[in-house]
Enzyme design. Structure first.
Site, PDB file in Angstrom:
ATOM      1  N   SER A  57      36.544  33.427  37.899  1.00 13.44           N
ATOM      2  CA  SER A  57      35.565  33.853  38.903  1.00 13.44           C
ATOM      3  C   SER A  57      34.453  34.682  38.281  1.00 13.44           C
ATOM      4  O   SER A  57      34.473  34.969  37.094  1.00 13.44           O
ATOM      5  CB  SER A  57      36.260  34.667  39.986  1.00 13.44           C
ATOM      6  OG  SER A  57      36.678  35.906  39.449  1.00 13.44           O
ATOM      7  N   LYS A  58      33.523  35.054  39.104  1.00  8.15           N
ATOM      8  CA  LYS A  58      32.352  35.822  38.633  1.00  8.15           C
ATOM      9  C   LYS A  58      32.802  37.082  37.910  1.00  8.15           C
ATOM     10  O   LYS A  58      32.164  37.536  36.972  1.00  8.15           O
ATOM     11  CB  LYS A  58      31.458  36.255  39.803  1.00  8.15           C
ATOM     12  CG  LYS A  58      31.347  35.262  40.929  1.00  8.15           C
ATOM     13  CD  LYS A  58      32.413  35.464  42.008  1.00  8.15           C
ATOM     14  CE  LYS A  58      32.941  34.088  42.425  1.00  8.15           C
ATOM     15  NZ  LYS A  58      34.289  34.078  42.964  1.00  8.15           N
ATOM     16  N   ARG A  59      33.891  37.601  38.405  1.00  9.96           N
ATOM     17  CA  ARG A  59      34.478  38.809  37.839  1.00  9.96           C
ATOM     18  C   ARG A  59      34.722  38.690  36.330  1.00  9.96           C
ATOM     19  O   ARG A  59      34.732  39.665  35.600  1.00  9.96           O
ATOM     20  CB  ARG A  59      35.790  39.034  38.591  1.00  9.96           C
ATOM     21  CG  ARG A  59      36.593  40.227  38.262  1.00  9.96           C
ATOM     22  CD  ARG A  59      37.622  40.409  39.384  1.00  9.96           C
ATOM     23  NE  ARG A  59      38.504  39.240  39.519  1.00  9.96           N
ATOM     24  CZ  ARG A  59      39.509  38.993  38.697  1.00  9.96           C
ATOM     25  NH1 ARG A  59      39.756  39.805  37.705  1.00  9.96           N
ATOM     26  NH2 ARG A  59      40.277  37.952  38.883  1.00  9.96           N
TER      27      ARG A  59
END
Length: 467
Positions: free
Chosen positions: A244-246
């Site tokens: 994910s973007k994380r």
RNA sequence: GCUCCCUUCGUCUAGAGGCCUAGGACAUAGCCCUCUCAAGGCUGUAACACGGGUUCGAAUCCCGUAGGGAGCGCCA
């Protein structure tokens, strides 16, 4: 019907989020497979979700694929431009009794699902409109179109990475293929497109495995042959959780900015789920020659940025410096540095690449090669530019100023001579010299560094450091 | 909840019944090389999720269990 089908694969991203490495890897597998078999690779943008699709995401797909050199032979196709075609097929299915209108309201469907879940059943459409037990046209509602899925037996998906996977048709319900406003839905568009475009091998993420039997049934209902399916595992973040973007790097283009080589990124990505003996480093040509979708693993794998960095360096060390020069130049310009000529940049690449993981790092560590003066690192200057070493540098300066040939070997000899005369170890002279000309304690071998720097800059910085 | 998929060192993987005292790579630790940092070389630590079978023999085959993931939408 042709006897020999050209292998045709496709990459069909949906521009609802920026293309990331997970998507790139599926694209790579599809591309490699097509290239390996002298086939055709299609790019298709699945933008039927008007709400969530963005021009920015489309741009990243196009630019990213181009940057990586994953060229397509057909497309890019946009599903939004094929609505006419979908309507046509829809009408045909309706006429042939392969699909039907459903007048159930959203509320009715929600209630149905809720009731099923309360009974610990899988929520699915019960086919009431299919068997004339539904509301019907008299409801006055605009109907959706549902596909008549087989009600008995089972559907077997022949998947080259997972083997045969069997789904009971009772598990599959009559999915909606056109919304009440007439627009087609994803699963239907995919089927029409793949059939129209002659896709022979559907290579995609294994999150689609569960959709496959329904797509397969539609394809069969339309009178087409089943393609070969290959559902490849997903990529996880370094922590093992879904990517994910994380985890940083949202867009592939970020890897370009961070100074990764396309071939290195591709090499890294292909090794996630695929291998060829003990080989770690592959050129693009080797991949095309060796890759086979059948050899792809089933399990998901975690993205490891450190191994990517290592591979990037390995590729930089093997590459023709001239090919890297434009990218180093781009990095330097980005830092407001006046780029030197190609020859000088190539020399910098050669001198720096075995101590840099990325071109970004290379550019950062090469700043001292440019500009007239250099900023001395305080700690380094304090430690290495002592009264004693300044004197040694002065003596070295005399010799360097009159050196007949300004080249690494001659410079090296000069340094050694001076060190010998002053009874200093090489390090006792090289480090102060390094600090004086680069401002810090780390650089390529000092003779190479001076050679690239040139006599003028070297002398100026030497004089400045001696004070 | 239901259905489907997955499971070898921290990570990527080799392994398709005996070649496995489980191999390679990244990372990590140590040593060597050395003008710095690296690169390179050598050495080390480290894994077959668990439990049952089948078999003379199982990481490899079968069945369970656990854990993870996906799908079940008038999203794609």
């Amino acid at each position: 019907m042709r006897l020999t089908m050209t292998v045709t694969t496709r990459f069909a991203p949906s521009p609802t989020g920026l293309l990331h490495i997970g998507g790139v890897r599926t694209a790579l597998f599809s591309w490699l497979y097509a290239r390996r078999h002298n086939g055709k690779f299609i790019l298709r943008v699945e933008d039927t979700d008007l709400e969530r699709s963005t021009p920015e995401a489309v741009r990243v797909i196009l630019e990213g694929m181009q940057w990586l050199g994953l060229d397509h032979d057909d497309g890019p196709h946009y599903q939004t431009q094929r609505f006419g075609r979908y309507k046509e097929v829809l009408a045909r299915m309706l006429a042939a009794g392969k699909a039907y209108h459903c007048y159930c309201s959203k509320e009715e469907l929600d209630a149905m699902r809720a009731a099923q879940q309360a009974q610990k059943l899988k929520p699915r459409y019960d086919g009431r409109c299919r068997h004339a037990r539904g509301p019907g046209p008299q409801s006055g509602r605009a109907p959706v179109v549902r596909f008549k899925n087989p009600e008995e037996g089972s559907t077997i998906v022949r998947d080259v990475v997972h083997g045969d996977v069997e789904f009971r048709n009772t598990e599959l319900d009559d999915l909606i293929i056109a919304r009440s406003d007439g627009t087609p839905t994803y699963n239907f568009c995919v089927v029409v497109d793949d059939a129209d475009m002659g896709v022979t091998h559907v290579i995609r993420g294994d999150d689609h495995l569960n959709n496959t039997p329904r797509q397969l049934n539609m394809l069969l209902a339309l009178g087409h042959q089943a393609p070969v399916y290959a559902h490849v595992p997903m990529i996880l973040g370094p922590d093992g959780a879904k990517l994910s973007k994380r985890h940083g790097a949202v867009s592939v283009l970020q890897y370009q900015e961070e100074g990764y080589l396309p071939d290195a990124l591709l090499n890294y990505l292909v090794r996630l789920g695929w291998s060829h003996g003990d080989q770690e480093i592959f050129s693009r040509a080797e991949l095309v020659a060796l890759f086979d979708i059948k050899d792809v693993n089933k399990g998901a794998s975690a993205f490891d940025p450190e191994k990517l960095q290592w591979l990037n360096q390995q590729h930089m060390m093997r590459a023709d410096p001239a090919e890297i020069v434009p990218q180093l130049r781009w990095q330097l310009v980005h830092r407001g540095i006046e780029p030197a000529d190609d020859e000088a940049l190539a020399a910098i690449v050669v001198a720096q690449r075995e101590r840099c993981k990325t071109l970004k790092e290379m550019a950062d560590n090469s700043r001292f090669f440019f500009g007239e003066t250099v900023l001395l690192d305080e700690k380094a200057a304090h430690k290495h530019l002592t009264v004693e070493s300044r004197q040694a540098l002065q003596q070295l300066g005399y010799r360097l100023r009159t050196l007949p040939q300004w080249e690494a070997s001659a410079i090296h000899a000069a340094i050694q001579t001076v060190a010998g005369e002053l009874d200093l170890s090489l390090g006792k002279l090289a480090q102060p010299l390094r600090v004086a000309v680069t401002g810090g304690t780390v650089s390529p071998p000092i003779d190479q560094t001076l050679a690239i720097l040139g006599r003028e800059r070297t002398m100026a910085r030497l004089i400045a450091a001696i004070g």
